[in-house]
Write a protein that holds these residues in place. Sequence first.
Motif, PDB file in Angstrom:
ATOM      1  N   ASP A 189      14.123  56.975  41.294  1.00 22.06           N
ATOM      2  CA  ASP A 189      12.951  57.502  41.996  1.00 22.06           C
ATOM      3  C   ASP A 189      11.845  57.917  41.022  1.00 22.06           C
ATOM      4  O   ASP A 189      10.775  58.356  41.438  1.00 22.06           O
ATOM      5  CB  ASP A 189      13.346  58.718  42.850  1.00 22.06           C
ATOM      6  CG  ASP A 189      14.261  58.334  43.993  1.00 22.06           C
ATOM      7  OD1 ASP A 189      14.123  57.211  44.510  1.00 22.06           O
ATOM      8  OD2 ASP A 189      15.125  59.143  44.367  1.00 22.06           O
ATOM      9  N   GLU A 190      12.100  57.750  39.746  1.00 17.75           N
ATOM     10  CA  GLU A 190      11.170  58.217  38.715  1.00 17.75           C
ATOM     11  C   GLU A 190      10.409  57.043  38.104  1.00 17.75           C
ATOM     12  O   GLU A 190      10.935  55.942  37.972  1.00 17.75           O
ATOM     13  CB  GLU A 190      11.981  58.941  37.623  1.00 17.75           C
ATOM     14  CG  GLU A 190      11.160  59.664  36.586  1.00 17.75           C
ATOM     15  CD  GLU A 190      12.040  60.460  35.624  1.00 17.75           C
ATOM     16  OE1 GLU A 190      11.545  61.452  35.062  1.00 17.75           O
ATOM     17  OE2 GLU A 190      13.207  60.085  35.442  1.00 17.75           O
ATOM     18  N   TYR A 191       9.143  57.287  37.763  1.00 19.87           N
ATOM     19  CA  TYR A 191       8.336  56.311  37.032  1.00 19.87           C
ATOM     20  C   TYR A 191       7.911  56.942  35.707  1.00 19.87           C
ATOM     21  O   TYR A 191       7.428  58.080  35.688  1.00 19.87           O
ATOM     22  CB  TYR A 191       7.078  55.936  37.806  1.00 19.87           C
ATOM     23  CG  TYR A 191       7.310  55.163  39.083  1.00 19.87           C
ATOM     24  CD1 TYR A 191       7.451  53.774  39.053  1.00 19.87           C
ATOM     25  CD2 TYR A 191       7.356  55.803  40.317  1.00 19.87           C
ATOM     26  CE1 TYR A 191       7.632  53.050  40.225  1.00 19.87           C
ATOM     27  CE2 TYR A 191       7.540  55.086  41.493  1.00 19.87           C
ATOM     28  CZ  TYR A 191       7.673  53.711  41.445  1.00 19.87           C
ATOM     29  OH  TYR A 191       7.857  53.002  42.605  1.00 19.87           O
ATOM     30  N   VAL A 233      12.684  54.960  29.120  1.00 24.86           N
ATOM     31  CA  VAL A 233      12.871  56.337  28.642  1.00 24.86           C
ATOM     32  C   VAL A 233      13.226  57.286  29.778  1.00 24.86           C
ATOM     33  O   VAL A 233      13.100  58.502  29.629  1.00 24.86           O
ATOM     34  CB  VAL A 233      11.619  56.830  27.881  1.00 24.86           C
ATOM     35  CG1 VAL A 233      11.447  56.053  26.590  1.00 24.86           C
ATOM     36  CG2 VAL A 233      10.361  56.716  28.735  1.00 24.86           C
ATOM     37  N   ARG A 234      13.701  56.748  30.893  1.00 20.27           N
ATOM     38  CA  ARG A 234      14.137  57.605  31.988  1.00 20.27           C
ATOM     39  C   ARG A 234      15.526  58.184  31.741  1.00 20.27           C
ATOM     40  O   ARG A 234      15.997  59.013  32.525  1.00 20.27           O
ATOM     41  CB  ARG A 234      14.139  56.832  33.309  1.00 20.27           C
ATOM     42  CG  ARG A 234      12.764  56.449  33.837  1.00 20.27           C
ATOM     43  CD  ARG A 234      12.884  55.590  35.079  1.00 20.27           C
ATOM     44  NE  ARG A 234      13.479  54.296  34.790  1.00 20.27           N
ATOM     45  CZ  ARG A 234      13.829  53.406  35.698  1.00 20.27           C
ATOM     46  NH1 ARG A 234      13.666  53.689  36.992  1.00 20.27           N
ATOM     47  NH2 ARG A 234      14.353  52.241  35.365  1.00 20.27           N
ATOM     48  N   SER A 262       1.178  60.003  41.923  1.00 15.75           N
ATOM     49  CA  SER A 262       0.200  60.228  40.853  1.00 15.75           C
ATOM     50  C   SER A 262       0.886  60.223  39.496  1.00 15.75           C
ATOM     51  O   SER A 262       2.020  60.676  39.370  1.00 15.75           O
ATOM     52  CB  SER A 262      -0.526  61.565  41.061  1.00 15.75           C
ATOM     53  OG  SER A 262      -1.276  61.546  42.257  1.00 15.75           O
ATOM     54  N   ALA A 263       0.189  59.725  38.505  1.00 17.20           N
ATOM     55  CA  ALA A 263       0.653  59.788  37.115  1.00 17.20           C
ATOM     56  C   ALA A 263      -0.356  60.631  36.336  1.00 17.20           C
ATOM     57  O   ALA A 263      -1.052  60.141  35.448  1.00 17.20           O
ATOM     58  CB  ALA A 263       0.778  58.381  36.535  1.00 17.20           C
ATOM     59  N   ASP A 264      -0.444  61.900  36.716  1.00 14.53           N
ATOM     60  CA  ASP A 264      -1.457  62.792  36.151  1.00 14.53           C
ATOM     61  C   ASP A 264      -1.004  63.395  34.831  1.00 14.53           C
ATOM     62  O   ASP A 264      -0.784  64.601  34.704  1.00 14.53           O
ATOM     63  CB  ASP A 264      -1.787  63.898  37.154  1.00 14.53           C
ATOM     64  CG  ASP A 264      -2.452  63.371  38.408  1.00 14.53           C
ATOM     65  OD1 ASP A 264      -3.144  62.343  38.318  1.00 14.53           O
ATOM     66  OD2 ASP A 264      -2.260  63.973  39.475  1.00 14.53           O
ATOM     67  N   MET A 276       6.567  48.574  40.214  1.00 11.83           N
ATOM     68  CA  MET A 276       6.071  49.634  41.095  1.00 11.83           C
ATOM     69  C   MET A 276       6.766  49.611  42.450  1.00 11.83           C
ATOM     70  O   MET A 276       7.010  50.666  43.056  1.00 11.83           O
ATOM     71  CB  MET A 276       4.555  49.523  41.266  1.00 11.83           C
ATOM     72  CG  MET A 276       3.774  49.916  40.027  1.00 11.83           C
ATOM     73  SD  MET A 276       1.987  50.096  40.320  1.00 11.83           S
ATOM     74  CE  MET A 276       1.518  48.401  40.643  1.00 11.83           C
ATOM     75  N   LEU A 277       7.086  48.421  42.950  1.00 11.50           N
ATOM     76  CA  LEU A 277       7.734  48.300  44.256  1.00 11.50           C
ATOM     77  C   LEU A 277       9.254  48.356  44.154  1.00 11.50           C
ATOM     78  O   LEU A 277       9.952  48.241  45.167  1.00 11.50           O
ATOM     79  CB  LEU A 277       7.309  46.996  44.931  1.00 11.50           C
ATOM     80  CG  LEU A 277       5.827  46.877  45.282  1.00 11.50           C
ATOM     81  CD1 LEU A 277       5.563  45.570  46.016  1.00 11.50           C
ATOM     82  CD2 LEU A 277       5.351  48.061  46.116  1.00 11.50           C
ATOM     83  N   LYS A 278       9.783  48.493  42.926  1.00 11.06           N
ATOM     84  CA  LYS A 278      11.228  48.612  42.687  1.00 11.06           C
ATOM     85  C   LYS A 278      11.987  47.386  43.179  1.00 11.06           C
ATOM     86  O   LYS A 278      13.108  47.493  43.683  1.00 11.06           O
ATOM     87  CB  LYS A 278      11.783  49.883  43.331  1.00 11.06           C
ATOM     88  CG  LYS A 278      11.123  51.171  42.839  1.00 11.06           C
ATOM     89  CD  LYS A 278      11.626  52.395  43.574  1.00 11.06           C
ATOM     90  CE  LYS A 278      10.867  53.635  43.134  1.00 11.06           C
ATOM     91  NZ  LYS A 278      11.249  54.835  43.894  1.00 11.06           N
ATOM     92  N   GLU A 279      11.369  46.231  43.024  1.00 16.04           N
ATOM     93  CA  GLU A 279      12.049  44.991  43.351  1.00 16.04           C
ATOM     94  C   GLU A 279      12.832  44.511  42.127  1.00 16.04           C
ATOM     95  O   GLU A 279      12.478  44.812  40.986  1.00 16.04           O
ATOM     96  CB  GLU A 279      11.042  43.911  43.766  1.00 16.04           C
ATOM     97  CG  GLU A 279      10.304  44.195  45.065  1.00 16.04           C
ATOM     98  CD  GLU A 279      11.190  44.014  46.298  1.00 16.04           C
ATOM     99  OE1 GLU A 279      12.407  43.785  46.144  1.00 16.04           O
ATOM    100  OE2 GLU A 279      10.647  44.108  47.419  1.00 16.04           O
TER     101      GLU A 279
END
Length: 594
Positions: free
Chosen positions: A424-426, A291-292, A267-269, A545-548
């Motif tokens: 592991d972060e979005y 910005v990670r 979720s991106a709540d 999103m799939l980290k490809e």
Amino acid sequence: MNYRTHNLGELRSSNIGERVTLSGWVDTKRDLGGLTFIDLRDREGITQIVFDIDVAEASVVEMAQKLKNESVIKISGVVKERYSKNGNMPTGDIEVFADSLEVLNSCDVLPFQINSEEPLNENIRLKYRYLDLRRPQMRRNLLMRHKMIMSIRNYMDEKGFLDVDTPVLTKSTPEGARDFLVPSRTNAGDFYALPQSPQLFKQLLMISGVEKYFQIAKCFRDEDLRADRQPEFTQLDIEMSFVEQEDIMNEIEGLAKRVFKNVTGESADYEFPRMEYAEAMERFGSDKPDVRFGVELKELSDLMKDCGFKAFASTVENGGMVKAVVAPGVAEEFSRKILSEYEEYAKTYFGAKGMAWIKVTSEGVNSPIAKFFSEEEMKAIIERTGAQVGDVIMIIADAPKVVYGALGALRLKLGKELGLINNDEYKFLWIVDFPMFEYDEEEQRYKAQHHPFTSIKSEDMDAFMSGEMEKIRTNSYDLVLNGSEIGGGSIRIFNPTVQAKVFEKLGLSQEEAREKFGFFIDAFKYGAPPHGGLAFGIDRWLMVMLKENSIRDVIPFPKTNKGQCLMTEAPSKVDDKQLEELYLASTYENELKK
């Protein structure tokens, strides 16, 4: 003929005792004397099949023993409880003891093993893409692409958007990448262009009164390729009437959260943060910042304008800038050779003339340029950058575009190579208020940074009318995810007078503007509503999103970096008769002879 009663991911303990028929591909095979085990695979999963000499006729078991991987077979048998259960697969509590076997199609020698976890040569994968798509990773990616597109369609339908398709054969227009051209047989000497986007048509749909439009459209750009770019790509195109920027961003944010949840399960709540373009460039050297992690650009120009190092001082004097990034904790491990490789990276890819560096150690500073700075000047550099003992300060002095590009790229290189990014972060981010114009040194003129139909911020209209090209911002917004631009758009110009003025500023005469955009200009005479929209790059968004690492891994049948399809061998030569029908002649062989 009944090929199957169940798919190969369906059977459970509740099916024990049932007689079933199954079909699929032989994934793996294991022979243990009188027992042969086959993992049978289809799109939905894998089921273990057992050929037992005590259950099946000897001829059936013998046939099973001769099967090659990836052969297509049909079996019938009884579901039994599995003696050695496999908790890693949904069907791991059962197995099927087969008493009949039919080989529907045998398999030739494979160019690579479908179930291998070893890295595969990408060109081989692309040549045999129909085999590559059988691999678990690629099956997952196809499934996620389907989920993504269905999420989009469902959301847009709920929100009252109409799905309207637009032409694929259209008019070539300027202000974008190079067009793919299609010669017309029935209109000798004339050409269609494949659409780079449905931009003009979606604005015409707003003039048509559609009000809320979307389309999942194929788009084409004849440009140099890279890991996140293809000549043929899929775009989610959106346009709305009677809206302001805030309306569109709120609607799109809701869509992004829905799609993200359905594809990643996460979720991106939160309200997506916003950052102005100018701030993004100053802090990160990029209009699509990741910005990670930190490692932000630090401004040194004011400190360098009167410093003893003439290369820096003269750069500032001539309108350039001096900025730095800090590589944390690597002073001991970054040798001169490694630092030289970072410098070559900045020079080769982003045009920087060089990179200076300063190591901050417990014994003081270590740098080839230290002798040019006073103690106070060096102290000021260290304080401004926030460097600590063990850090390395990397400095670029050049024109602003070069400094931003080089340091922005060095920052990303450091983030990846030093493990500063949490993979592991979005993190979603809006970048807003892009400049209207950017100067093209090669063509010696201004170009539209987004496109020439982007509206100008009301507070910058006076600057626009007076010709202050560098100061003009637009009502524009890009959505960034983990350092990749996944979508972008703007509020459009709907005032014909302003649109004509933009064409003028771009160096288009009235005659040229009419030749290129006449149909579009005419439409605005008949009541154009305020409107705006956005387009998402479906392929790139899914890739992130799939980290490809490559956009080719989320496109069913992609092209290579040279724009080639290795499977079909496109593009390819055509015979002279086809060229004659199109009133064309090939000049390629003549060029080779020169």
